[in-house]
Design a protein around this motif. Structure first.
Motif, PDB file in Angstrom:
ATOM      1  N   VAL A  92      16.778  -5.899  -2.719  1.00  0.00           N
ATOM      2  CA  VAL A  92      18.284  -5.787  -2.332  1.00  0.00           C
ATOM      3  C   VAL A  92      18.369  -7.370  -2.191  1.00  0.00           C
ATOM      4  O   VAL A  92      19.392  -8.015  -2.908  1.00  0.00           O
ATOM      5  N   LYS A  93      17.375  -8.364  -1.667  1.00  0.00           N
ATOM      6  CA  LYS A  93      17.444  -9.888  -1.709  1.00  0.00           C
ATOM      7  C   LYS A  93      17.646 -10.435  -3.147  1.00  0.00           C
ATOM      8  O   LYS A  93      18.495 -11.277  -3.369  1.00  0.00           O
ATOM      9  N   ALA A  94      16.814 -10.039  -3.954  1.00  0.00           N
ATOM     10  CA  ALA A  94      16.735 -10.331  -5.566  1.00  0.00           C
ATOM     11  C   ALA A  94      17.986 -10.012  -5.986  1.00  0.00           C
ATOM     12  O   ALA A  94      18.787 -11.056  -6.638  1.00  0.00           O
ATOM     13  N   ASN A  95      18.713  -8.811  -5.846  1.00  0.00           N
ATOM     14  CA  ASN A  95      20.040  -8.460  -6.473  1.00  0.00           C
ATOM     15  C   ASN A  95      21.061  -9.423  -5.813  1.00  0.00           C
ATOM     16  O   ASN A  95      21.959  -9.827  -6.546  1.00  0.00           O
ATOM     17  N   LYS A  96      21.058  -9.803  -4.425  1.00  0.00           N
ATOM     18  CA  LYS A  96      21.947 -10.582  -4.034  1.00  0.00           C
ATOM     19  C   LYS A  96      21.855 -11.961  -4.411  1.00  0.00           C
ATOM     20  O   LYS A  96      22.873 -12.514  -4.778  1.00  0.00           O
ATOM     21  N   GLU A  97      20.791 -12.631  -4.538  1.00  0.00           N
ATOM     22  CA  GLU A  97      20.437 -13.867  -5.016  1.00  0.00           C
ATOM     23  C   GLU A  97      21.093 -13.955  -6.570  1.00  0.00           C
ATOM     24  O   GLU A  97      21.575 -14.967  -7.188  1.00  0.00           O
TER      25      GLU A  97
ATOM     26  N   ALA B 204      23.528 -11.935  -7.926  1.00  0.00           N
ATOM     27  CA  ALA B 204      24.864 -11.932  -7.919  1.00  0.00           C
ATOM     28  C   ALA B 204      25.625 -13.228  -7.356  1.00  0.00           C
ATOM     29  O   ALA B 204      26.676 -13.622  -7.909  1.00  0.00           O
ATOM     30  N   ALA B 205      24.997 -13.873  -6.682  1.00  0.00           N
ATOM     31  CA  ALA B 205      25.307 -15.250  -6.193  1.00  0.00           C
ATOM     32  C   ALA B 205      25.149 -16.331  -7.265  1.00  0.00           C
ATOM     33  O   ALA B 205      26.262 -17.213  -7.277  1.00  0.00           O
ATOM     34  N   ALA B 206      24.294 -16.395  -8.002  1.00  0.00           N
ATOM     35  CA  ALA B 206      23.965 -17.299  -9.052  1.00  0.00           C
ATOM     36  C   ALA B 206      24.939 -16.868 -10.086  1.00  0.00           C
ATOM     37  O   ALA B 206      25.538 -17.876 -10.517  1.00  0.00           O
ATOM     38  N   GLU B 207      25.149 -15.743 -10.404  1.00  0.00           N
ATOM     39  CA  GLU B 207      26.210 -15.386 -11.458  1.00  0.00           C
ATOM     40  C   GLU B 207      27.909 -15.803 -10.904  1.00  0.00           C
ATOM     41  O   GLU B 207      28.698 -16.450 -11.797  1.00  0.00           O
ATOM     42  N   LYS B 208      28.075 -15.701  -9.613  1.00  0.00           N
ATOM     43  CA  LYS B 208      29.128 -16.026  -9.192  1.00  0.00           C
ATOM     44  C   LYS B 208      29.297 -17.459  -9.365  1.00  0.00           C
ATOM     45  O   LYS B 208      30.575 -18.081  -9.568  1.00  0.00           O
ATOM     46  N   ARG B 209      28.322 -18.330  -8.969  1.00  0.00           N
ATOM     47  CA  ARG B 209      28.398 -19.754  -9.140  1.00  0.00           C
ATOM     48  C   ARG B 209      28.662 -20.243 -10.479  1.00  0.00           C
ATOM     49  O   ARG B 209      29.313 -21.118 -10.466  1.00  0.00           O
ATOM     50  N   GLU B 210      28.070 -19.623 -11.367  1.00  0.00           N
ATOM     51  CA  GLU B 210      28.117 -19.934 -12.691  1.00  0.00           C
ATOM     52  C   GLU B 210      29.539 -19.700 -13.432  1.00  0.00           C
ATOM     53  O   GLU B 210      29.946 -20.699 -13.981  1.00  0.00           O
ATOM     54  N   LYS B 211      30.202 -18.544 -12.882  1.00  0.00           N
ATOM     55  CA  LYS B 211      31.560 -18.118 -13.365  1.00  0.00           C
ATOM     56  C   LYS B 211      32.246 -19.288 -12.787  1.00  0.00           C
ATOM     57  O   LYS B 211      33.288 -19.473 -13.357  1.00  0.00           O
ATOM     58  N   GLU B 212      32.286 -19.395 -11.454  1.00  0.00           N
ATOM     59  CA  GLU B 212      33.036 -20.477 -10.743  1.00  0.00           C
ATOM     60  C   GLU B 212      32.864 -21.974 -11.444  1.00  0.00           C
ATOM     61  O   GLU B 212      34.000 -22.788 -11.900  1.00  0.00           O
ATOM     62  N   ARG B 213      31.818 -22.507 -12.018  1.00  0.00           N
ATOM     63  CA  ARG B 213      31.505 -23.512 -12.620  1.00  0.00           C
ATOM     64  C   ARG B 213      32.173 -23.372 -13.939  1.00  0.00           C
ATOM     65  O   ARG B 213      33.011 -24.590 -14.340  1.00  0.00           O
ATOM     66  N   LEU B 214      32.273 -22.438 -14.659  1.00  0.00           N
ATOM     67  CA  LEU B 214      32.717 -22.460 -15.930  1.00  0.00           C
ATOM     68  C   LEU B 214      34.486 -22.496 -15.788  1.00  0.00           C
ATOM     69  O   LEU B 214      35.222 -23.203 -16.519  1.00  0.00           O
ATOM     70  N   ARG B 215      34.949 -21.832 -14.762  1.00  0.00           N
ATOM     71  CA  ARG B 215      36.257 -21.729 -14.624  1.00  0.00           C
ATOM     72  C   ARG B 215      36.558 -23.248 -14.170  1.00  0.00           C
ATOM     73  O   ARG B 215      37.742 -23.730 -14.666  1.00  0.00           O
ATOM     74  N   GLN B 216      35.950 -24.075 -13.443  1.00  0.00           N
ATOM     75  CA  GLN B 216      36.285 -25.362 -13.203  1.00  0.00           C
ATOM     76  C   GLN B 216      36.318 -26.274 -14.275  1.00  0.00           C
ATOM     77  O   GLN B 216      37.290 -26.997 -14.578  1.00  0.00           O
ATOM     78  N   GLN B 217      35.378 -26.010 -15.439  1.00  0.00           N
ATOM     79  CA  GLN B 217      35.407 -26.809 -16.582  1.00  0.00           C
ATOM     80  C   GLN B 217      36.613 -26.436 -17.423  1.00  0.00           C
ATOM     81  O   GLN B 217      36.918 -27.353 -18.250  1.00  0.00           O
TER      82      GLN B 217
END
Length: 84
Positions: free
Chosen positions: A38-43, A45-58
């Protein structure tokens, strides 16, 4: 499996890389802790969300820059035409 058998039976019985002895059972399984999963899955998902946000900002930053229109350069949102 054939590599394990060959090393165990006809060679020294030691791992070629680290030289530790091979056991009698080549299959070694251990139970996975669900909390770790569960911890690995949450981490992940959080990393994917950060990456999507970074790409959106770019993409947002790139869309507000200079653009090329018919061989001339201009700034997005500014009218570049000769008018009457």
């Amino acid at each position: 499996m054939w590599c394990w058998h060959r090393i165990k039976e006809s060679e020294s019985g030691l791992c070629p890389a680290c030289r530790t002895p091979y056991g009698d059972d080549p299959h070694e399984f251990s139970a996975v802790d669900m909390e770790d999963v569960v911890k690995a899955n949450k981490e992940k998902a959080a990393a994917e969300k950060r990456e999507k946000e970074r790409l959106r900002q770019q993409q947002a930053a790139a869309s507000g820059g200079c653009i090329v229109i018919g061989g001339g350069a201009g700034v997005a949102g500014v009218h570049i035409g000769g008018g009457a």
